[in-house]
Design a protein around this motif. Structure first.
Motif, PDB file in Angstrom:
ATOM      1  N   MET A 198       0.803  -1.161  -0.198  1.00  0.00           N
ATOM      2  CA  MET A 198      -0.039  -0.043  -0.157  1.00  0.00           C
ATOM      3  C   MET A 198       0.742   1.389  -0.115  1.00  0.00           C
ATOM      4  N   VAL A 199       1.981   1.156   1.056  1.00  0.00           N
ATOM      5  CA  VAL A 199       2.777   2.629   0.880  1.00  0.00           C
ATOM      6  C   VAL A 199       3.464   2.879  -0.339  1.00  0.00           C
ATOM      7  N   MET A 200       3.928   1.569  -0.999  1.00  0.00           N
ATOM      8  CA  MET A 200       4.762   1.628  -2.251  1.00  0.00           C
ATOM      9  C   MET A 200       3.709   2.629  -3.408  1.00  0.00           C
ATOM     10  N   VAL A 201       2.445   1.987  -3.115  1.00  0.00           N
ATOM     11  CA  VAL A 201       1.572   2.880  -4.069  1.00  0.00           C
ATOM     12  C   VAL A 201       1.291   4.335  -3.649  1.00  0.00           C
ATOM     13  N   ASP A 202       0.992   4.433  -2.497  1.00  0.00           N
ATOM     14  CA  ASP A 202       0.584   5.820  -1.972  1.00  0.00           C
ATOM     15  C   ASP A 202       1.743   6.708  -2.310  1.00  0.00           C
ATOM     16  N   LEU A 203       2.936   6.275  -1.908  1.00  0.00           N
ATOM     17  CA  LEU A 203       4.128   7.130  -2.241  1.00  0.00           C
ATOM     18  C   LEU A 203       4.902   7.057  -3.330  1.00  0.00           C
ATOM     19  N   GLY A 204       4.441   6.103  -4.394  1.00  0.00           N
ATOM     20  CA  GLY A 204       4.968   6.109  -5.687  1.00  0.00           C
ATOM     21  C   GLY A 204       6.686   5.682  -5.467  1.00  0.00           C
ATOM     22  N   VAL A 205       6.823   4.756  -4.597  1.00  0.00           N
ATOM     23  CA  VAL A 205       8.359   4.509  -4.289  1.00  0.00           C
ATOM     24  C   VAL A 205       8.345   2.753  -4.466  1.00  0.00           C
ATOM     25  N   SER A 206       9.599   2.326  -4.697  1.00  0.00           N
ATOM     26  CA  SER A 206       9.807   1.046  -4.621  1.00  0.00           C
ATOM     27  C   SER A 206       9.407   0.268  -3.290  1.00  0.00           C
ATOM     28  N   ILE A 207       9.303  -1.103  -3.411  1.00  0.00           N
ATOM     29  CA  ILE A 207       8.822  -1.932  -2.093  1.00  0.00           C
ATOM     30  C   ILE A 207       9.630  -1.692  -1.096  1.00  0.00           C
ATOM     31  N   ASP A 208      11.066  -1.680  -1.416  1.00  0.00           N
ATOM     32  CA  ASP A 208      12.093  -1.683  -0.473  1.00  0.00           C
ATOM     33  C   ASP A 208      11.901  -0.429   0.248  1.00  0.00           C
ATOM     34  N   GLU A 209      11.931   0.485  -0.552  1.00  0.00           N
ATOM     35  CA  GLU A 209      11.749   1.941   0.135  1.00  0.00           C
ATOM     36  C   GLU A 209      10.566   2.072   1.058  1.00  0.00           C
ATOM     37  N   ALA A 210       9.329   1.425   0.353  1.00  0.00           N
ATOM     38  CA  ALA A 210       8.149   1.500   1.313  1.00  0.00           C
ATOM     39  C   ALA A 210       8.236   0.786   2.682  1.00  0.00           C
TER      40      ALA A 210
END
Lengths: 246, 259
Positions: A198-210
């Motif tokens: 979810m955070v990956m999509v919310d922030l538009g970042v990679s899964i590791d950054e999420a």
């Protein structure tokens, strides 16, 4: 049954207790070096190395317990083959209890070269959480034979802790101190993984950054990662693009 | 038990209720064998197995847990959402039929939830509330090692007996065979490798569910159904689709494009 959180906490204590080497690296890399030497002692093993990889199997060695282990890690990148590369690519551990018997066909270049360095058994553990992956942790032994169940258990836990250190380093956390383990009961882990997506999509970042953002938020708010994950799923909190980084 | 008769009515559910139908079982084994092709998806295989186990045993639902390298059970698959929650409940509170079955390495069968409050003070009332009356758990075994458990929940007090018990245990054994991907696995190293891969596949799927839920503003269960239907319609492996969703959403635009 010792739970996972307690196992990680114990590993962090072992790393803390590991003597600092004069001239050792600072920050996260220094912590990973001490993780390698601590694991060498715990198993025991003749050496431990940790390498980071990227998609096309290029990579580099970030930490090792001794010079031989570092050379063995680098050898894999020079030859383009080896247990560490296989563990990363196949997303599963590569456990070779008898390198001479079972390694030559698999790694015609690496196996004999590792044998020349005295390696008789090698065990590679991917550093990954689902689709997020960073590299692999390699354990070398100078005699053939499988790792005991307890040793395997330790190695997996060390790999998990290494992944934590790498993820936290994205938050600018240099790993100078051991984190109190904020993972809570296992049942919530399903939610932790969902929250990462979810955070990956919310922030538009990679899964590791999420993952790094969720951990960073948990540390900053002094909450457990499971609690933060549940709040993300329920919509109670939403991490911002400009969430303050630690 | 007459060895020539195979499955007989009197071996079925107690009280003259339904028994496992031979024809149905044959279909299940054929479908599971079909799933076990070269590049099969372990999560899909386990979901299929859980669903079929529930159907043939006349249990309302089935769930499947696997042990991680730390000896902790982890959720892998279930036939229905309500059972998934009960599996997670067992893991959270470290109490319930799956935990007992895993620890003892023996089946836990025909446990009446109305009389199990002493045994599982937290789990039994929770499962009753969810509408279940009886529960069973079968170990997934590889030689002497227990690697997980298959859990059945029934809405009535129907009992598993004789042949039924052996058939459900056989389905649990099929789950183990599927996980190992080879009938005669060479050593425990390969078992550890396969188990780890399966556990990580489940994590990828959870991450993808979270991502899809946010992309489409739906809940995670709807996201899972969406992803599974997409994978089936495109003839892709579920785990590959999930991995694509997380690492490169544009690789599955039909699934990931926001509407």
């Amino acid at each position: 049954m010792v739970d996972h959180g307690a196992r990680r906490a114990r590993v962090n204590q072992l790393i803390d207790a590991e003597p600092r080497v004069v001239g050792g690296s600072p920050g996260s890399i220094g912590r990973l070096e001490r993780l390698c030497t601590a694991l060498t002692r715990v198993l025991p093993a003749s050496g431990v190395g940790l390498s980071l990889l990227v998609e096309d199997n290029h990579g580099g060695t970030i930490a090792a317990s001794n010079a031989t282990s570092r050379a063995l890690e680098e050898l894999q990148f020079a030859l383009g083959e080896g247990p560490c590369i296989d563990a990363y690519t196949s997303r599963r551990p590569v456990l070779v209890a008898d390198l001479q018997a079972h390694g030559s066909a698999r790694w015609p270049g690496y196996a004999p070269a590792a044998h020349d360095h005295g390696v008789r058994a090698v065990f590679a553990f991917p550093l990954q959480v689902g689709a997020a992956r960073a590299g692999a942790l390699d354990v070398y032994r100078d005699e053939p034979g499988p790792l005991s169940a307890e040793s395997l258990n330790d190695a997996f836990t060390f790999a998990d802790v290494a992944m934590d250190v790498l993820v936290d380093s994205q938050n600018g956390d240099e790993g100078s101190k051991a984190r109190a383990d904020l993972d809570d009961v296992l049942a919530y882990r399903v939610e932790v993984y969902q929250a990462q997506g979810m955070v990956m999509v919310d922030l538009g970042v990679s899964i590791d950054e999420a993952m790094a953002r969720i951990r960073g938020y948990a540390y900053a708010e002094n909450q457990s990662i499971g609690d933060v994950a549940r709040d993300i799923i329920s919509g109670k909190i939403r991490l911002d693009k400009d969430t303050h980084e630690l | 038990m007459n060895s020539d008769a195979g499955i007989r009515p009197e071996d079925g559910w107690g009280g003259g209720t339904a028994m496992i139908a031979v024809e149905q079982l044959a279909e299940v084994f054929v479908e599971l064998a079909d799933t076990l092709v070269d590049e099969f998806d372990v999560i899909e295989f386990l979901e299929t197995l859980a669903t079929h186990t529930a159907t043939v045993s006349a249990a309302a639902s089935a769930g499947l847990l696997l042990a991680d390298p730390h000896g902790q059970l982890q959720y892998m698959a279930s036939s229905t959402e309500s059972v998934k929650l009960l599996e997670l409940f067992q893991l959270q509170y470290q109490e319930g039929p799956c935990l007992d079955c895993y620890r003892m390495g023996e089946p836990v069968i025909n446990t009446d939830l109305n009389e199990a409050d002493d045994r599982w003070p937290l789990f039994a009332p929770r499962a009753s509330e969810a509408g279940f009356q009886s529960v069973h758990a079968f170990p997934l075994r590889h030689r002497s090692k227990v690697i997980g458990a298959l859990n059945l929940f029934s809405r009535d007090a129907g009992r598993l007996e004789g042949t039924d018990v052996r058939i459900v245990q056989a389905l649990a054994d099929v789950a183990t065979i599927g996980l190992l991907q080879e009938r005669a696995i060479r050593n425990s190293e390969v078992l550890t490798e396969q188990l780890q891969a399966a556990l990580n596949s489940r994590i990828v799927i959870e991450q993808a569910k979270g991502a899809l839920a946010r992309m489409h503003g739906i809940d995670v269960d709807a996201a899972f159904a969406l992803m599974r239907d997409y994978a089936r319609s495109k003839n892709h492996r579920l785990s590959d689709v999930a991995h694509g969703v997380v690492t490169d959403p544009s690789s599955h635009e039909d699934l990931t494009a926001r509407r």
